[in-house]
Design a protein around this motif. Structure first.
Motif, PDB file in Angstrom:
ATOM      1  N   VAL A 217      74.933 -18.072 -52.011  1.00 26.53           N
ATOM      2  CA  VAL A 217      75.627 -17.288 -52.829  1.00 26.53           C
ATOM      3  C   VAL A 217      75.616 -15.859 -52.054  1.00 26.53           C
ATOM      4  N   SER A 218      74.553 -15.201 -51.699  1.00 25.64           N
ATOM      5  CA  SER A 218      74.494 -14.038 -51.338  1.00 25.64           C
ATOM      6  C   SER A 218      74.539 -13.849 -49.903  1.00 25.64           C
ATOM      7  N   GLY A 219      73.961 -15.022 -49.121  1.00 27.31           N
ATOM      8  CA  GLY A 219      73.782 -14.802 -47.780  1.00 27.31           C
ATOM      9  C   GLY A 219      72.881 -14.302 -47.253  1.00 27.31           C
ATOM     10  N   ALA A 220      71.811 -13.807 -47.833  1.00 25.44           N
ATOM     11  CA  ALA A 220      70.659 -13.295 -47.825  1.00 25.44           C
ATOM     12  C   ALA A 220      69.729 -14.221 -47.107  1.00 25.44           C
ATOM     13  N   GLY A 221      69.130 -14.013 -45.923  1.00 34.54           N
ATOM     14  CA  GLY A 221      68.167 -14.659 -45.169  1.00 34.54           C
ATOM     15  C   GLY A 221      67.137 -15.010 -46.016  1.00 34.54           C
ATOM     16  N   LEU A 222      66.440 -16.191 -46.036  1.00 33.92           N
ATOM     17  CA  LEU A 222      65.052 -16.691 -46.696  1.00 33.92           C
ATOM     18  C   LEU A 222      64.209 -17.000 -45.622  1.00 33.92           C
ATOM     19  N   ALA A 223      64.402 -17.541 -44.424  1.00 39.23           N
ATOM     20  CA  ALA A 223      63.544 -18.106 -43.700  1.00 39.23           C
ATOM     21  C   ALA A 223      64.304 -18.357 -42.423  1.00 39.23           C
ATOM     22  N   ARG A 224      63.470 -17.944 -41.226  1.00 39.48           N
ATOM     23  CA  ARG A 224      63.846 -18.282 -39.999  1.00 39.48           C
ATOM     24  C   ARG A 224      62.831 -19.010 -39.015  1.00 39.48           C
ATOM     25  N   VAL A 225      63.450 -19.939 -38.271  1.00 36.01           N
ATOM     26  CA  VAL A 225      62.224 -20.698 -37.441  1.00 36.01           C
ATOM     27  C   VAL A 225      62.627 -20.789 -36.083  1.00 36.01           C
ATOM     28  N   VAL A 226      61.876 -20.497 -35.077  1.00 37.02           N
ATOM     29  CA  VAL A 226      62.089 -20.481 -33.628  1.00 37.02           C
ATOM     30  C   VAL A 226      61.102 -21.378 -33.140  1.00 37.02           C
ATOM     31  N   HIS A 227      61.522 -22.540 -32.279  1.00 34.49           N
ATOM     32  CA  HIS A 227      60.251 -23.243 -31.715  1.00 34.49           C
ATOM     33  C   HIS A 227      60.813 -23.893 -30.262  1.00 34.49           C
ATOM     34  N   ARG A 228      59.999 -23.459 -29.266  1.00 37.42           N
ATOM     35  CA  ARG A 228      60.481 -23.820 -27.943  1.00 37.42           C
ATOM     36  C   ARG A 228      59.507 -25.152 -27.660  1.00 37.42           C
ATOM     37  N   ASN A 229      60.502 -26.253 -27.497  1.00 38.13           N
ATOM     38  CA  ASN A 229      59.638 -27.707 -27.509  1.00 38.13           C
ATOM     39  C   ASN A 229      60.054 -28.232 -25.960  1.00 38.13           C
ATOM     40  N   THR A 230      58.769 -28.627 -25.558  1.00 35.35           N
ATOM     41  CA  THR A 230      58.754 -29.758 -24.274  1.00 35.35           C
ATOM     42  C   THR A 230      58.729 -31.236 -24.820  1.00 35.35           C
ATOM     43  N   VAL A 231      59.550 -31.893 -24.898  1.00 35.80           N
ATOM     44  CA  VAL A 231      59.634 -33.271 -25.354  1.00 35.80           C
ATOM     45  C   VAL A 231      58.772 -34.064 -24.822  1.00 35.80           C
ATOM     46  N   ARG A 232      57.806 -34.779 -25.361  1.00 40.24           N
ATOM     47  CA  ARG A 232      56.977 -35.807 -24.952  1.00 40.24           C
ATOM     48  C   ARG A 232      56.407 -35.418 -23.433  1.00 40.24           C
ATOM     49  N   GLU A 233      55.758 -34.346 -23.427  1.00 44.01           N
ATOM     50  CA  GLU A 233      55.165 -33.936 -22.210  1.00 44.01           C
ATOM     51  C   GLU A 233      53.743 -34.858 -22.063  1.00 44.01           C
ATOM     52  N   ALA A 234      53.522 -35.429 -20.834  1.00 41.67           N
ATOM     53  CA  ALA A 234      52.676 -36.558 -20.776  1.00 41.67           C
ATOM     54  C   ALA A 234      51.777 -36.169 -19.536  1.00 41.67           C
ATOM     55  N   THR A 235      50.730 -36.688 -19.064  1.00 41.15           N
ATOM     56  CA  THR A 235      49.858 -36.671 -18.244  1.00 41.15           C
ATOM     57  C   THR A 235      50.244 -37.480 -17.068  1.00 41.15           C
ATOM     58  N   ARG A 236      51.020 -38.618 -17.261  1.00 40.66           N
ATOM     59  CA  ARG A 236      51.419 -39.487 -16.315  1.00 40.66           C
ATOM     60  C   ARG A 236      52.727 -39.681 -16.231  1.00 40.66           C
ATOM     61  N   ALA A 237      53.570 -40.034 -15.172  1.00 40.48           N
ATOM     62  CA  ALA A 237      54.922 -40.497 -15.273  1.00 40.48           C
ATOM     63  C   ALA A 237      55.304 -41.497 -16.071  1.00 40.48           C
ATOM     64  N   ASN A 238      56.357 -41.517 -16.922  1.00 41.70           N
ATOM     65  CA  ASN A 238      56.927 -42.663 -17.682  1.00 41.70           C
ATOM     66  C   ASN A 238      58.299 -42.927 -17.275  1.00 41.70           C
ATOM     67  N   ILE A 239      58.618 -44.164 -17.494  1.00 40.90           N
ATOM     68  CA  ILE A 239      60.097 -44.492 -17.176  1.00 40.90           C
ATOM     69  C   ILE A 239      60.959 -43.675 -18.196  1.00 40.90           C
ATOM     70  N   ALA A 240      62.264 -43.346 -17.616  1.00 45.20           N
ATOM     71  CA  ALA A 240      63.164 -42.888 -18.137  1.00 45.20           C
ATOM     72  C   ALA A 240      64.693 -43.213 -18.150  1.00 45.20           C
ATOM     73  N   ASP A 241      65.413 -43.548 -19.306  1.00 47.26           N
ATOM     74  CA  ASP A 241      66.774 -43.885 -19.281  1.00 47.26           C
ATOM     75  C   ASP A 241      67.422 -43.383 -20.395  1.00 47.26           C
ATOM     76  N   ASP A 242      68.590 -43.318 -20.468  1.00 47.89           N
ATOM     77  CA  ASP A 242      69.322 -42.916 -21.863  1.00 47.89           C
ATOM     78  C   ASP A 242      68.649 -43.167 -23.112  1.00 47.89           C
ATOM     79  N   THR A 243      68.342 -44.545 -23.076  1.00 52.67           N
ATOM     80  CA  THR A 243      67.638 -45.035 -24.338  1.00 52.67           C
ATOM     81  C   THR A 243      66.247 -44.281 -24.872  1.00 52.67           C
ATOM     82  N   THR A 244      65.334 -44.139 -23.734  1.00 52.82           N
ATOM     83  CA  THR A 244      64.054 -43.475 -23.789  1.00 52.82           C
ATOM     84  C   THR A 244      64.408 -41.992 -24.288  1.00 52.82           C
TER      85      THR A 244
END
Length: 228
Positions: free
Chosen positions: A167-194
């Motif tokens: 109603v008022s537009g007043a901010g209630l909370a804000r979140v920022v997260h810089r995400n590295t998606v599935r960071e792994a120690t070894r190589a993994n197969i990658a395609d559109d599905t994965t």
């Protein structure tokens, strides 16, 4: 003298720690808080977030990292596509990922016992999320000549979310997260599905963490007097 010296040292350490814990107040009156789930978390002090049990979830925009399309390296080539369309269509990816985040937020808020609504009103929170700086390391499809593509991590994205009073537009909370998606120690197969699977997993974790932080009652009772 030793006990006195020890006391002085202890007081100094406590004072130093208190100074390091100083919170930041944003231009719109939100206060920073430590979070084990996000890189940045802000909330409006002395606001009972528990009174908001209904939520509007806005459509999610997606913005790619500036070098994603200009890089044009082999990893983002569609080897099975005709020459007039050699690279992954960013617009299609953006629409797909936006839908994944939208569904993730909807499911997370419903699981946290919020009612999803479309109209603003008293006790209704408006949630606006954004996927920013999106980069997919190997968004290619396999072809007869390429059997597999491997990567160490699927990609990166900055996930942002604003929660406001509808109603008022007043901010209630804000979140920022810089995400590295599935960071792994070894190589993994990658395609559109994965790629899609691991980004959806990241979006669902982010959405669940948002509802968890909003439900943390100690966030709602901190006074700005603590900043002085």
């Amino acid at each position: 003298m030793r006990p006195i010296l020890s006391t002085v040292v202890l007081v100094s350490i406590v004072s130093l720690a208190a100074g390091c814990a100083t919170q930041t107040v944003t231009a719109d009156g939100l206060v920073s808080a430590s979070s084990g789930k996000f890189d940045e978390f802000y909330f409006r002090p002395n606001t009972d977030l528990a009174t908001y049990r209904r939520v509007i979830i806005d459509p999610v925009p997606v913005k790619f990292r500036s070098d994603y399309l200009t890089q044009r390296h082999g990893s983002n080539a569609l080897l099975a596509e005709p020459r007039y369309r050699p690279y992954q269509d960013a617009e299609t990816i953006g629409q797909d990922f936006a839908a994944l985040m939208q569904t993730s937020l909807t499911d997370a808020f419903r699981a946290a016992n919020y009612e999803i609504v479309e109209a603003p009103g008293p006790g209704v929170m408006r949630v606006s999320a954004k996927i920013d700086e999106l980069f997919i390391n190997a968004p290619d499809r396999l072809s007869s000549s390429v059997r597999a593509t491997f990567n160490r991590d699927t990609g990166q994205a900055t996930l942002l979310l604003e929660a406001k009073d509808s109603v008022s537009g007043a901010g209630l909370a804000r979140v920022v997260h810089r995400n590295t998606v599935r960071e792994a120690t070894r190589a993994n197969i990658a395609d559109d599905t994965t790629n899609r699977f691991w980004f959806e997993t990241a979006f669902r974790r982010f959405a669940a963490n948002v509802t968890s932080e909003l439900a943390a009652s100690h966030r709602t009772t901190v006074s700005l007097a603590n900043q002085r």
